[in-house]
Design a protein around this motif. Structure first.
Motif, mmCIF file in Angstrom:
data_model
loop_
_atom_site.group_PDB
_atom_site.id
_atom_site.type_symbol
_atom_site.label_atom_id
_atom_site.label_comp_id
_atom_site.label_asym_id
_atom_site.label_seq_id
_atom_site.Cartn_x
_atom_site.Cartn_y
_atom_site.Cartn_z
ATOM 1 N N GLU A 84 37.824 -7.571 45.454
ATOM 2 C CA GLU A 84 37.100 -7.871 44.210
ATOM 3 C C GLU A 84 35.840 -7.008 44.158
ATOM 4 O OE1 GLU A 84 38.043 -9.720 41.777
ATOM 5 O OE2 GLU A 84 39.254 -11.352 42.552
ATOM 6 N N PRO A 87 30.493 -13.455 30.226
ATOM 7 C CA PRO A 87 31.483 -13.598 31.298
ATOM 8 C C PRO A 87 30.969 -14.520 32.403
ATOM 9 C CG PRO A 87 30.402 -11.460 31.430
ATOM 10 C CD PRO A 87 29.912 -12.113 30.174
ATOM 11 N N LYS A 88 31.905 -15.067 33.163
ATOM 12 C CA LYS A 88 31.532 -15.888 34.309
ATOM 13 C C LYS A 88 30.738 -15.032 35.290
ATOM 14 C CE LYS A 88 35.765 -16.872 35.272
ATOM 15 N NZ LYS A 88 36.940 -17.374 35.985
ATOM 16 N N TYR A 89 29.861 -15.681 36.039
ATOM 17 C CA TYR A 89 29.064 -14.960 37.027
ATOM 18 C C TYR A 89 28.889 -15.797 38.279
ATOM 19 C CZ TYR A 89 25.187 -17.814 35.262
ATOM 20 O OH TYR A 89 24.382 -18.859 34.891
ATOM 21 N N TYR A 146 28.603 -10.361 39.064
ATOM 22 C CA TYR A 146 29.757 -10.561 38.201
ATOM 23 C C TYR A 146 30.987 -9.973 38.875
ATOM 24 C CZ TYR A 146 26.441 -11.386 34.383
ATOM 25 O OH TYR A 146 25.447 -11.873 33.581
ATOM 26 N N ASP A 203 36.509 -10.328 35.732
ATOM 27 C CA ASP A 203 36.043 -11.332 34.763
ATOM 28 C C ASP A 203 35.307 -10.669 33.600
ATOM 29 O OD1 ASP A 203 37.091 -13.353 36.341
ATOM 30 O OD2 ASP A 203 35.164 -13.816 37.287
ATOM 31 N N TRP A 249 36.511 -10.715 29.714
ATOM 32 C CA TRP A 249 35.606 -11.172 28.657
ATOM 33 C C TRP A 249 35.462 -10.107 27.581
ATOM 34 C CZ3 TRP A 249 30.733 -9.262 27.243
ATOM 35 C CH2 TRP A 249 30.061 -10.046 26.303
#
Length: 75
Positions: free
Chosen positions: A12, A42-44, A54, A58, A62
């Motif tokens: 990742e 976006p998710k973080y 981040y 993701d 987004w």
């Protein structure tokens, strides 16, 4: 700049808010902070009180969710 993790997040790419300004032209660190505040971006990840990261996948998902076909389309 990105960070690679070990363990369950192997492979990742983690991005800082600063690196997001390079990934998404025309944005600023303040823009990303505003999205976090409004919970609309976006998710973080928040591994420490002063660090925000981040997951690249993701952010890209987004970004794709904001795609529009024309100016008349409603989000």
């Amino acid at each position: 700049m990105y960070i690679m993790l070990k363990g369950d997040m192997v492979g990742e790419r983690l991005l800082t808010p600063q690196s997001l300004t390079e990934l998404v032209p025309g944005t600023t660190v303040s823009y990303w902070a505003g999205l976090r505040f409004k919970a609309s971006g976006p998710k973080y990840l928040k591994p420490s009180p002063r660090k925000v990261l981040y997951v690249e996948a993701d952010v890209l998902a987004w970004l794709r969710s904001t795609e529009r076909g024309g100016t008349a389309e409603v989000a």
